[in-house]
Structure formats: structure tokens, C-alpha cells
Design a protein around this motif. Structure first.
Motif, short mmCIF file in Angstrom:
data_model
loop_
_atom_site.label_atom_id
_atom_site.label_comp_id
_atom_site.label_asym_id
_atom_site.label_seq_id
_atom_site.Cartn_x
_atom_site.Cartn_y
_atom_site.Cartn_z
N GLN A 323 38.76 24.77 49.66
CA GLN A 323 39.55 25.47 50.91
C GLN A 323 41.11 25.53 50.25
N MET A 324 41.45 24.30 49.87
CA MET A 324 42.85 24.30 49.33
C MET A 324 43.18 25.41 48.24
N TYR A 325 42.19 25.09 47.55
CA TYR A 325 42.26 26.36 46.23
C TYR A 325 42.42 27.33 47.05
N GLN A 326 41.55 28.09 47.75
CA GLN A 326 41.65 29.17 48.28
C GLN A 326 42.85 29.55 49.11
N ARG A 327 43.53 28.37 49.68
CA ARG A 327 44.88 28.62 50.51
C ARG A 327 45.90 28.86 49.34
N SER A 328 45.58 28.20 48.31
CA SER A 328 47.00 28.54 47.27
C SER A 328 46.71 29.98 46.70
N LEU A 329 45.30 30.37 46.40
CA LEU A 329 45.18 31.88 45.95
C LEU A 329 45.62 32.83 47.14
N GLN A 330 45.30 32.49 48.31
CA GLN A 330 45.86 33.21 49.39
C GLN A 330 47.31 33.38 49.22
N GLN A 380 54.65 51.39 33.87
CA GLN A 380 53.99 49.99 32.94
C GLN A 380 53.80 48.86 33.79
N GLN A 381 55.01 48.72 34.43
CA GLN A 381 55.13 47.35 35.06
C GLN A 381 54.08 47.51 36.41
N GLN A 382 53.97 48.77 36.83
CA GLN A 382 53.22 48.84 38.13
C GLN A 382 51.97 48.61 37.75
N LYS A 383 51.37 49.18 36.56
CA LYS A 383 50.09 49.14 35.84
C LYS A 383 49.65 47.39 35.71
N GLY A 384 50.70 46.87 35.10
CA GLY A 384 50.51 45.50 35.07
C GLY A 384 50.28 44.86 36.27
N LEU A 385 51.13 45.19 37.20
CA LEU A 385 51.06 44.51 38.60
C LEU A 385 49.75 44.95 39.14
N GLN A 386 49.39 46.14 38.95
CA GLN A 386 48.00 46.31 39.41
C GLN A 386 46.94 45.83 38.79
N GLN A 387 46.93 45.64 37.61
CA GLN A 387 46.03 44.81 36.98
C GLN A 387 45.91 43.07 37.42
N GLN A 388 47.22 42.96 37.71
CA GLN A 388 47.35 41.52 38.20
C GLN A 388 46.69 41.28 39.58
N LEU A 389 46.78 42.30 40.39
CA LEU A 389 46.43 42.51 41.71
C LEU A 389 44.84 42.52 41.67
N GLU A 390 44.38 43.32 40.73
CA GLU A 390 42.86 43.51 40.64
C GLU A 390 42.12 42.13 40.07
N GLY A 391 42.93 41.56 39.14
CA GLY A 391 42.39 40.03 38.61
C GLY A 391 42.60 39.07 40.06
N LEU A 392 43.71 39.24 40.82
CA LEU A 392 43.53 38.16 41.95
C LEU A 392 42.49 38.47 42.96
N GLN A 393 42.28 39.63 43.16
CA GLN A 393 41.12 40.02 44.02
C GLN A 393 39.83 39.60 43.32
N GLN A 394 39.58 39.87 42.32
CA GLN A 394 38.42 39.31 41.70
C GLN A 394 38.11 37.72 41.84
#
Ligand SMILES: Cc1ncc(COP(=O)(O)O)c(C=O)c1O
Length: 819
Positions: A323-330, A380-394
């Protein structure tokens, strides 16, 4: 070959001539009598019932009341009948005198029985274990008379205890025999005589030999009025060594054989209890085994529970971590979203700038190019961010998956916990069941222990051992027949449920000729015996032998004895307190003998008070004792009333540490000081037959060998004076001799023609035919001076005495003057 029923009549041919035809017709041979079940039969009772129930009979026979028809109103009242109801018109109402019959066909003859009386006697023999039994209608007295007449011829000697019943003396008169007195054992503590010791019997045999007398029989009392049972096996052995029959006056002991039977029943009950005890033990073992199994299961469950608890903790910890981990991920997600938002804003801003730039495009493609490059970089920055976002979502999905898994595990643990809970509850239920079973077993064990204790005390009582205090001694065979006596006379009316006067005589072995007994009884008994009395003997025997008959009386006696022992100032004769016991082989469990000297009262006063104040009617009183008889008709309420009465008496009179209490320990002083307020009432109304003992102690041959002190010499001289050797005249000669009344002062040296019995101690001091010495006369006057009484004298004041006429006295071999 004799018929086993009518042993004196071969082939069942009746010996009497009267009405012999009808007798022959009605005689049934009971040769096939079933010994084992004999006690259950009551042939005479059945026959009397059947004959008396024939209401159609027209009675032209005696008795004159004609089966109860002609009765005085007072007699009707006595029998519980309406006056006039005895007449033939109102035969519906049962009248006890219907059964007061005579020797009718089918009712046999008492004097020479071959029918139902013979059968009843045979049933008696089978029940009591004798070889022959005779039914008596003149009390045990007739039995004693017949016993002596059947065994001792004129001139022969009868050894008999000095404390014998009057009937024994009368038997000497009837038989014309010489009595050789046996000195019974004296119990100075209670002022009574017990039985004869084997040594005293041996001394008696020696005495008779010294007097040149041939001993033909020995007669002893067992049990005594006070419940002491003699050492019959030893006495019988001494008699039998010499070929002499032992006769026992068991007037007070007709029940003892049944107590033996009762003991057998108790033994069976004991076996049953032992069997139940074993069963219980087995149940306990099973329970213990189950308990072990339950214990092991319980431990295993506890282990499982512990493991689950650990798992639960681990899961909980994991859950908290995730739960703590989830909270930090959130939070990271939020930051990224914020960044994305900012980027989007920047993008928008850039787009606007792009627009502006496009507008400015025209101002210069150089600028545009630069801007396009900037835009590319931003994309490119946006793409990178998009990738980061997808990673985070995963990552978040993965986490969610983990959380779901954990929840699944959690649910599993919860399910296991519930299962465990269920198992625990089941186990608890089983444990409760085990506890219930344990309680039940404990209860059963307690009940069993109580029953065992109860049985033990009943066994003690039935064995003739007192429940309270230490027993004086015990005996396995209290019954004289079982102990080897040859002839035994019993007052069935005293201790069984027979009617007053009804009694029995039993014989066994070959030392006594049954034909001589029958011959004596033909002389002694009436030719018109009461069939009510005879039938009551048959019924009383069956009643006594019926299992359970003695349970209540024994319980009554046990309860009374225990209660009396606890009342201050009272001393029980059988409570381990008997002053002497060498002659006592056991105690009658149904006799209660209470010494009241500790209350400063005489037994007479106590008995009178108990009757007047509490309607408790004792059997007998003496200077110190109150004697109470428990019988088959006794009930618990009697014991309660008795204890209440004695308790009240004790409260009124018991003064601890008083002189009176002290005198209980020194009965001689107590008796002398005891106030006999009403000496006439003091002696029970029927006390004529209750003259029991005198205690001039006689020197035995054994004593002669002992060195003696001066005081002892003096005592012996006194005793010698009291009993100066053999009586100068036989009881029979004294009975038939002419008599003379003379002043007491002039009686020394004369032969007494009367029986003189001082109370206390209540034992004949002089029998007819015995010499009146100075010492004897002094003892008699001392008794009166101390407030006692002397029974048997024609003149109760003793101013004059009845003696054998002088002329007659001088004809006797020892008839010289004595002083
Ligand atoms: C010791 C003893 N023997 C014999 C008898 C005589 O018995 P019954 O009255 O049955 O004739 C009695 C009577 O009291 C007695 O006490």
C-alpha cells in the motif's frame, strides 16, 4: 424307612388313634418337599386360610364362639368388628376368629403331626437349617422345658448359666435333674451378666465331676436380653468332646439366622458394586484415552493456528508495504501527470508560439527552421514523457494486480481462519462432552462410594458389630444352629413377626433323639393349640426369610445406635464400651442397650419418663440400662422419636463433669446412689419372666492356682458364703416339699422354697433348694436398703421368707443346720 416329613411314622401311618381315618385320608406326604424353595411355602397358613374361608360351614365343633359369631361387644371392639357382626347373617365382614379353628380335617395335629403341621415344621427346618423343627404354642419356655426333659433324666446333671431364664429352672423341676451352675461373665460397667466363657464351662464340667454327677446336657443363653451372643462354636466343641448336647436358649435370637442370610444378600450387593466399580474404572480409562487424543488434536490445531497467525502477520506486513509502495507510485504518477500537464501547457504555449511564429514565418523561415527544430525537440521530449507515462501506468497495473493477489490471499487466510474457528468450536464441543462425561463419572463414582460405605456399615451391623465405636468382638455365625448347637429354642414372637406365645424348637445332629423331644412336647403342650398362633409361625418364618425384610430394621437400629452414641451422658452397651467380653462372640445388631447412669438416673426412671413423656415404650429397664428391641415391624420414625426422647432426657439431666456423669464410669457407685423412685413401675409390667441374673462371682479352679492377696481372700470367702457348694435339695424336691413361712432373721441355714432375685443386678441370688446363708440374707436386705427390689419372694418386703419345712429339710443328705 421313615417318611421324611413324619419321621416318626414309617409309611406315613399316623401314630395317634383319634380320628385316624380322616387323618389318613387327608395326610399328604411331603417327602418330595423342595428344600431350596421351602422358605417360600406356608402350608399351615394356607390350610388355615382355606378352612376358615369356608363360610358355608355349620360349625358343630369347638371353640364355642363358632368362628367368631358369639362375641362380647368389647371383644368386637378389640377385633375391630361392628358389635353383632360375628353373627352368621353378616359374614361379609371378615372376622379374625373365623380362623380360630380346631383340629379339623386337613389341619393336622400338633402333638403328632403328619399333615400340614408336619409340612410347616419341615419348611421351618429347611428355612432354619435344622434337622427337625417343632412349632410351639407355649412360648420358648415350652421349648426349654422340652429340651431339658428330652436330654436330661432324673438325677443327671444339667450345666446351666446362673443368669438363665426362669423356664430353665422350671425345666429342672420337670426333669428332676440336678443343676450345676455356670457362672456367667460379669460386666461390672453396666451391671449385667453376659454369657458363659469356654473356661467357665470347663470349670462347670469339673464341678459336676467333683460332685459325682453325670452331665447329660449343657444349657446356655445366647443372645442375652442385652444382645450378647455367646461363643457357641467353642462351647459346642467342648460339649461335643464329651458327647454332651449343647442346648441354647435363643429366645431373643430367632432373627440371627436371617441376618446371616441378609449378610449373604449384602455380599451379593457388594459383588454387584464391585462390578460397577470395574465398569466405571474402564469408563475412566476410555475417557482418559479419549482425553489424550483430544489433547493431541488440540495441540495440532494450536500449532496450525500459530502458523496461520504468522502468515496473517506476514500478509499484513506485505499489504502495508504494497500500500505504501502504491501510495508512492501514485505520488510519482501525480508528479508525472503534473509534468505532463505542464508539458501540455508548454505544448499549447508552443503551439500558440508556433502560430505566432507561423505568423512570423513570413517574417523569417530562419526563425521557422529554428522553431521547427525546437518543436521537434519538444515532440521528442513529449514522446519520452509519453513513454514514461505508459511505463508508470504499467507499473500501476502491476501493483493493482499485486494488491488483488494479496486480497485473494487475505481472503484465503480469512477462510482458513474461519475453518480453524469451526474446528476449534467442534473441539470445544467435544471437550465439553468429555467434561460432562467426567462429571457424570465422578458423580457415579461418588454414588458408588456412598453405596459402598452404606453397604460396609450395613455389613458391619449385620455382622453383629456395633456401628459406633469399636466392636467388642465379632462372629461370623451369630445363629446358634449355624454355630453347632444341638437343640435351640426360639421365641419367634419376640424377634420375628409371630403372635405372642408362638415359638419354635430346632434340633440337629444325632446327640438329641427327636422322638424324646416330641414325647416331651406331647406332655407339655396343650391338646387344643391355637391355629392362629400356629399359622402366625408359618407366616413369620416366611416373612423373616423374604429378601428385604431386615433392611429397614437394620437401618433403624444403625441410625438409632449412631444417634444415641452422640447424645451426652448416654453409654451404649454395644458401642465398644462393654466392660468385659471374654464370653461374647458377637452382638445382636437389633438390640439397643442404653446405659443412663451418666445422666444420674436409673434405667427404671429413664424408661418411665420416656414412656410418659414421649410414648416410647422400652422392652426392659434395669438399674442402669434401658433395653430397646428393634424388630421386623420397626420403622424409621421410631428411631427418630427415640433419639428425640433421649436427647430431651439428656438435656434435662446431663450435667457435664457432675458426680452423676462420673458415676457412669463407676457403675457400682451409680447403682447404689441411683434413685429408684417407683420400683414397682420400674420393673417392666411383664417382668415376672424377665428375672435374669445374679452375680455372686464364683471362684474357679484356675483361680485357685494364683497367689492371692488378703483382700482377694476376703472376697473369695464372701463368694464362698454366697455359694456354699452344691444345693442341699434338687429344684424338683424343693418344688414339691412342704414349706413354712419364717421371719427373715431366722432364715439362715434354711433351704429356700422360693426364687429370690435382687434388682439390681437382676440375677437370682437363691433358687428353690438352695441354702439361705447369713451372707445371702445380708445381700437381700442390702438391696432393699439401697432402694432396690427383690422379686420372686412371696412377701415383697422380705420380712418373712418361704422355706422348706424343717422336717423335710433334715431328711436331705446335706440338711444339717448352717449359719
Ligand atoms: C432369655 C429368655 N429365655 C426364655 C424366655 C421365655 O420365652 P417365652 O416368653 O417365649 O416363653 C425368655 C422370656 O423373656 C427369655 O428372656
Amino acid at each position: 424307612m421313615n417318611c421324611s416329613t413324619c419321621w416318626h411314622s414309617p409309611g406315613c401311618v399316623p401314630v395317634a388313634s383319634r380320628n385316624s381315618l380322616s387323618r389318613r385320608k387327608t395326610h399328604k406326604c411331603y417327602a418330595s418337599f423342595n428344600q431350596k424353595d421351602a422358605w417360600q411355602s406356608a402350608p399351615l397358613l394356607d390350610a388355615v386360610l382355606e378352612r376358615g374361608n369356608r363360610l358355608q360351614d355349620k360349625p358343630f365343633h369347638v371353640p364355642g364362639h363358632k368362628r367368631g359369631r358369639a362375641l362380647d361387644p368389647g371383644m368386637c371392639q378389640l377385633l375391630g368388628l361392628q358389635p353383632g357382626s360375628g353373627s352368621s347373617s353378616s359374614q361379609q365382614q371378615r372376622n379374625p376368629l373365623q380362623y380360630d379353628l380346631t383340629e379339623l380335617a386337613g389341619l393336622d395335629y400338633l402333638s403328632s403331626p403328619i399333615g400340614v403341621i408336619a409340612a410347616a415344621q419341615q419348611a421351618g427346618a429347611a428355612t432354619f437349617g435344622s434337622d427337625h423343627t417343632w412349632l410351639l404354642v407355649n412360648g420358648c419356655s415350652a421349648g426349654i422345658h422340652a429340651a431339658v426333659m428330652a436330654t436330661v433324666r432324673p438325677g443327671q446333671a444339667l450345666l446351666l448359666a446362673r443368669n438363665c431364664h426362669l423356664s430353665a429352672f422350671a425345666a429342672c423341676v420337670l426333669a428332676g435333674c440336678r443343676p450345676v451352675w455356670l457362672q456367667p461373665e460379669e460386666d461390672a460397667l453396666h451391671g449385667v451378666a453376659h454369657c458363659v466363657t469356654p473356661q467357665q464351662l470347663e470349670a462347670g464340667f469339673r464341678d459336676a465331676q467333683q460332685q459325682g454327677l453325670e452331665v447329660a446336657a449343657v444349657l446356655v443363653v445366647s443372645p442375652t436380653y442385652y444382645g450378647a451372643v455367646a461363643r457357641v462354636p467353642e462351647l459346642a466343641a467342648l460339649c461335643h468332646e464329651r458327647g454332651v448336647p449343647l442346648l441354647v436358649d435363643e429366645a431373643h435370637g430367632g432373627h440371627l439366622a436371617f441376618l446371616q442370610q441378609h449378610r449373604e444378600e449384602l455380599r451379593q450387593q457388594e459383588e454387584e458394586l464391585r462390578r460397577r466399580e470395574e465398569e466405571l474404572e474402564q469408563q475412566w480409562k476410555d475417557l482418559e484415552q479419549h482425553g489424550e487424543e483430544y489433547g493431541q488434536q488440540h495441540e495440532k490445531l494450536e500449532q496450525q493456528q500459530e502458523e496461520l497467525r504468522q502468515q496473517e502477520e506476514e500478509l499484513w506486513r506485505q499489504q502495508v508495504d504494497s500500500q505504501m509502495y502504491q501510495r508512492s507510485l501514485q505520488q510519482q504518477l501525480k508528479v508525472l501527470q503534473q509534468q505532463q500537464k505542464e508539458l501540455t501547457q508548454q505544448q499549447e504555449h508552443l503551439a500558440r508560439q508556433q502560430e505566432e511564429l507561423l505568423q512570423q514565418q513570413e517574417e523569417g523561415w530562419q526563425q521557422q527552421k529554428g522553431l521547427q527544430q525546437q518543436q521537434k525537440g519538444l515532440q521528442q521530449q513529449q514522446k519520452g514523457l509519453q513513454q514514461q507515462l505508459e511505463g508508470l501506468q504499467q507499473q500501476q497495473e502491476g501493483l493493482q494486480q499485486q494488491i488483488d493477489d494479496l486480497r485473494g490471499q487475505w481472503n484465503g487466510v480469512e477462510q482458513q481462519q474461519q475453518d480453524l474457528q469451526q474446528e476449534q468450536e467442534d473441539l470445544q464441543q467435544e471437550q465439553d462432552g468429555v467434561a460432562n462425561q467426567t462429571d457424570y463419572l465422578i458423580l457415579q463414582q461418588e454414588t458408588l462410594q456412598e453405596q459402598q460405605a452404606d453397604l460396609h456399615s450395613r455389613q458391619q451391623v449385620a455382622a453383629g458389630q456395633p456401628a459406633a465405636g469399636q466392636p467388642c468382638s465379632s462372629s461370623s455365625s451369630l445363629s446358634a444352629l449355624a454355630a453347632g448347637a444341638d437343640l435351640v429354642a426360639q421365641s419367634s414372637h419376640k424377634v420375628l413377626s409371630a403372635m405372642t406365645q408362638a415359638a419354635m424348637l430346632h434340633s440337629q445332629g444325632s446327640r438329641v433323639d427327636p422322638a424324646r423331644v416330641s414325647k416331651a412336647l406331647q406332655v407339655l403342650q396343650t391338646s387344643s393349640p391355637s391355629y392362629l398362633l400356629l399359622a402366625s409361625l408359618d407366616a413369620a418364618r416366611r416373612h423373616a426369610a423374604t429378601p428385604g425384610t431386615w433392611d429397614t430394621p437394620l437401618a433403624v437400629a444403625t441410625a438409632a445406635r449412631a444417634g444415641l452414641a452422640a447424645i451426652p451422658g448416654l453409654l451404649l452397651l454395644q458401642g465398644g464400651s462393654c466392660g468385659s467380653e471374654a464370653s461374647v462372640g458377637g452382638w445382636d445388631p437389633l438390640r439397643l442397650v442404653v446405659n443412663v447412669a451418666g445422666l444420674g438416673l436409673s434405667g427404671f426412671d429413664a424408661a418411665q419418663w420416656l414412656e410418659e413423656q414421649h410414648s416410647i415404650v422400652p422392652e426392659l429397664a434395669t438399674a442402669q440400662l434401658v433395653v430397646l428391641v428393634v424388630g421386623p415391624g420397626s420403622v424409621m420414625g421410631d428411631a427418630e422419636a427415640l433419639l428425640h426422647g433421649f436427647d430431651q432426657l439428656s438435656k434435662l439431666h446431663h450435667a457435664p463433669h457432675s458426680a452423676a456423669a462420673a458415676s457412669a464410669q463407676q457403675p457400682d457407685a451409680g447403682v447404689a446412689a441411683g434413685s429408684i423412685q417407683n420400683s414397682t413401675a420400674a420393673i417392666h409390667s411383664s417382668s415376672k419372666s424377665k428375672i435374669n441374673m445374679s452375680l455372686p462371682v464364683k471362684q474357679t479352679a484356675d483361680d485357685e492356682d494364683q497367689p492371692i492377696s488378703q483382700q482377694q481372700q476376703q472376697q473369695q470367702q464372701q463368694q464362698h458364703d454366697a455359694h456354699p457348694g452344691p444345693s442341699p435339695m434338687s429344684p424338683r424336691d424343693a418344688f414339691f416339699a412342704p414349706t413354712q413361712t419364717i421371719p427373715l432373721a431366722a432364715a439362715a441355714g434354711r433351704i429356700s422354697a422360693e426364687l429370690l432375685c435382687p434388682y439390681p443386678p437382676g440375677v437370682p441370688l437363691v433358687f428353690p433348694g438352695e441354702l439361705l446363708t447369713q451372707h445371702v440374707l445380708a445381700q437381700l436386705t442390702a438391696t432393699l436398703a439401697a432402694g432396690g427390689v427383690v422379686t420372686g419372694a412371696a412377701n415383697a418386703t422380705l420380712q418373712t421368707l418361704l422355706v422348706v419345712a424343717e422336717q423335710q429339710q433334715q431328711q436331705q443328705p446335706g440338711g444339717q443346720q448352717h449359719s
